[in-house]
Design a protein around this motif. Structure first.
Motif, mmCIF file in Angstrom:
data_model
loop_
_atom_site.group_PDB
_atom_site.id
_atom_site.type_symbol
_atom_site.label_atom_id
_atom_site.label_comp_id
_atom_site.label_asym_id
_atom_site.label_seq_id
_atom_site.Cartn_x
_atom_site.Cartn_y
_atom_site.Cartn_z
ATOM 1 N N ALA A 287 39.370 36.194 45.753
ATOM 2 C CA ALA A 287 39.547 37.129 46.866
ATOM 3 C C ALA A 287 40.506 38.248 46.521
ATOM 4 O O ALA A 287 40.470 39.319 47.115
ATOM 5 C CB ALA A 287 40.071 36.382 48.090
ATOM 6 N N PHE A 288 41.392 38.020 45.540
ATOM 7 C CA PHE A 288 42.481 38.968 45.306
ATOM 8 C C PHE A 288 41.951 40.305 44.793
ATOM 9 O O PHE A 288 41.188 40.360 43.844
ATOM 10 C CB PHE A 288 43.505 38.394 44.325
ATOM 11 C CG PHE A 288 44.833 39.081 44.436
ATOM 12 C CD1 PHE A 288 45.763 38.661 45.364
ATOM 13 C CD2 PHE A 288 45.120 40.185 43.647
ATOM 14 C CE1 PHE A 288 46.976 39.318 45.501
ATOM 15 C CE2 PHE A 288 46.326 40.846 43.779
ATOM 16 C CZ PHE A 288 47.258 40.400 44.702
ATOM 17 N N PRO A 289 42.356 41.410 45.452
ATOM 18 C CA PRO A 289 41.854 42.722 45.041
ATOM 19 C C PRO A 289 42.325 43.097 43.633
ATOM 20 O O PRO A 289 43.302 42.531 43.139
ATOM 21 C CB PRO A 289 42.467 43.682 46.065
ATOM 22 C CG PRO A 289 43.148 42.857 47.080
ATOM 23 C CD PRO A 289 43.341 41.498 46.533
ATOM 24 N N GLY A 290 41.630 44.061 43.061
ATOM 25 C CA GLY A 290 42.028 44.537 41.737
ATOM 26 C C GLY A 290 41.197 43.878 40.675
ATOM 27 O O GLY A 290 40.422 42.958 40.947
ATOM 28 N N GLY A 291 41.375 44.333 39.443
ATOM 29 C CA GLY A 291 40.493 43.852 38.389
ATOM 30 C C GLY A 291 39.179 44.589 38.605
ATOM 31 O O GLY A 291 38.559 44.428 39.646
ATOM 32 N N SER A 292 38.797 45.416 37.663
ATOM 33 C CA SER A 292 37.611 46.250 37.869
ATOM 34 C C SER A 292 36.368 45.380 37.959
ATOM 35 O O SER A 292 36.370 44.228 37.564
ATOM 36 C CB SER A 292 37.470 47.233 36.717
ATOM 37 O OG SER A 292 37.178 46.503 35.556
#
Ligand code: GTP
Ligand code: MG
Length: 385
Positions: A287-292
């Protein structure tokens, strides 16, 4: 199928209105140019309020301005305390920029859990140059970050295509602060699902409306009341464990939930001995945002993200477990509530999602999952499937 009524509940500043803004962006037609310009007033209020809170807090926390030349800027902002209008001048922006650049104000910002500061303070203060330009039009992200308290029940409607048909939703957003909650019951009838917003980052903060009370404990108590409310007995809850981005920032600053737990001995399960299963870990990391997109594709479910501090995961999972213990009747925070036996709850359930309400990709994915669940529960309830 008739319109499905959804209710957003949660304590003040948990992110309810931000989720309705996302629904407008994802499911309605987003924000027009005129609507964007309308938001500038709120953004200016946010800038002024942020600086006022910090300058006020510096006094109480005994933090001096680093540069004595910032003093006239602090006085200028303090003079604005009673102002409601959003007239600005070159002078106003100059003082705002000077104050935000002061080392003392920055120190005070780092201690924002000790007083009341809106979440978007840094976001807007960092972009004063852009905001003060006569050509400024707020972006979607600016609109999502902008804070305005909800004091009357808001309502939006939209249709979503699902399995070849159009499903109609009606979403109600209420105010979450203590004084607003007596209005909640007005919208309880015919509700199909509740989206309950719980702020995972608020463990070191107190309520804006009652600074003697922990924000996290208040959120758990209100959740317990909602879960055990007799009017909501057949209504399933979708629990949004929100602000996971701010949670990560706090852990990076060395903040810990353990201080709160130590202040309430015997109430909460022991933090250090609460395990995090690999599945729980992956649920959070997914769920964690980020990482393309690219790295997300390359990353298999079994490999983990190395950019997220394990303590962030542990805190998020621990907070999730506090809520799920309430659901299972294993934890009671509000002693005035008599938890019901398991059978009482057999017609509703609680599912949880980790969210970052200002991240449209994250919210889009979560809302898709919710939609499927809501429609299934609704059909089950009326004996259709
Ligand atoms: N960084 C970040 N900010 C968030 C998140 N969710 C909400 N916010 C911000 O938190 C502030 C409060 O959010 P709101 O949506 O206004 O909260 P609310 O639950 O509607 O509050 P009330 O209307 O007082 O009940 C806003 O400035 C939001 O942009 C999140 O997941 N991450
Ligand atoms: Mg609101």
């Amino acid at each position: 199928m008739k319109r499905l009524k959804i209710l957003l509940l949660g304590t003040g500043e948990s992110g309810k209105s931000t989720i309705t803004k996302q629904m407008k962006i994802i499911h309605i037609n987003g924000y027009s140019f005129a609507e964007r310009l309308e938001k500038i007033k709120d953004i200016i209020r946010n800038v002024r309020e942020s600086l006022l809170s910090m300058v006020g807090a510096m006094h109480h926390l005994n933090i001096p301005l680093e540069d004595e030349e910032s003093r006239p800027s602090a006085d200028f902002i303090l003079d604005q305390a009673a102002r409601q209008d959003t007239e600005t001048s070159e002078e106003f922006w100059m003082h705002c920029e000077r104050l935000w650049a002061d080392g003392g104000v920055q120190k005070c910002y780092d201690r924002s859990h000790e007083y009341q500061l809106i979440d978007c303070a840094k976001y807007f203060l960092d972009k004063i140059k852009e905001i003060k330009s006569p050509n400024y039009a707020p972006s979607d992200q600016d609109i999502l970050r902008c804070r305005a308290i909800t004091t009357s029940i808001q309502h939006i409607e939209f249709d979503v295509p699902d399995a070849g048909q159009s499903v109609k939703f009606s979403v109600y957003d209420v105010g979450g602060q203590q004084g607003e909650r007596k209005k909640w019951i007005q919208v309880f009838d015919n509700v199909v699902a509740i989206l309950y917003l719980g702020d995972t980052s608020c463990f070191d903060q107190t309520l804006r409306e009652d600074t003697a009370k922990s924000r996290l404990i208040e959120s758990l108590e209100i959740f317990e009341q909602v879960w055990n409310n007799r009017f909501l007995r057949p209504v399933s809850i979708l629990l949004f464990l929100n602000k996971i981005d701010i949670l990560a920032e706090k852990i990076a600053k060395g903040r810990s939930i353990k201080d709160l737990l130590a202040q309430h001995p015997g109430v909460f399960p022991d933090y250090d001995s609460c395990p995090v299963s690999s599945n729980e870990r992956l649920e959070f990391l997914d769920a964690f945002p980020g990482g393309s997109e690219q790295t997300a594709k390359r990353r298999s479910r079994s490999s983990s993200r190395t950019d997220i501090n394990p303590e962030v995961v542990k805190t998020a999972v621990y907070i999730k477990n506090l809520f799920t213990r309430i659901v299972r009747g294993e934890l009671s925070i509000n002693k005035t509530i008599q938890p019901h036996p398991k059978e009482w709850h057999q017609n509703h359930s609680c599912e949880y999602f980790y969210t970052c309400a200002v991240d449209t990709n994250n919210v889009k994915k979560v809302l898709e999952g919710c939609r499927t669940l809501i429609i299934r529960k609704h059909l089950e309830r009326f004996g259709i499937i």
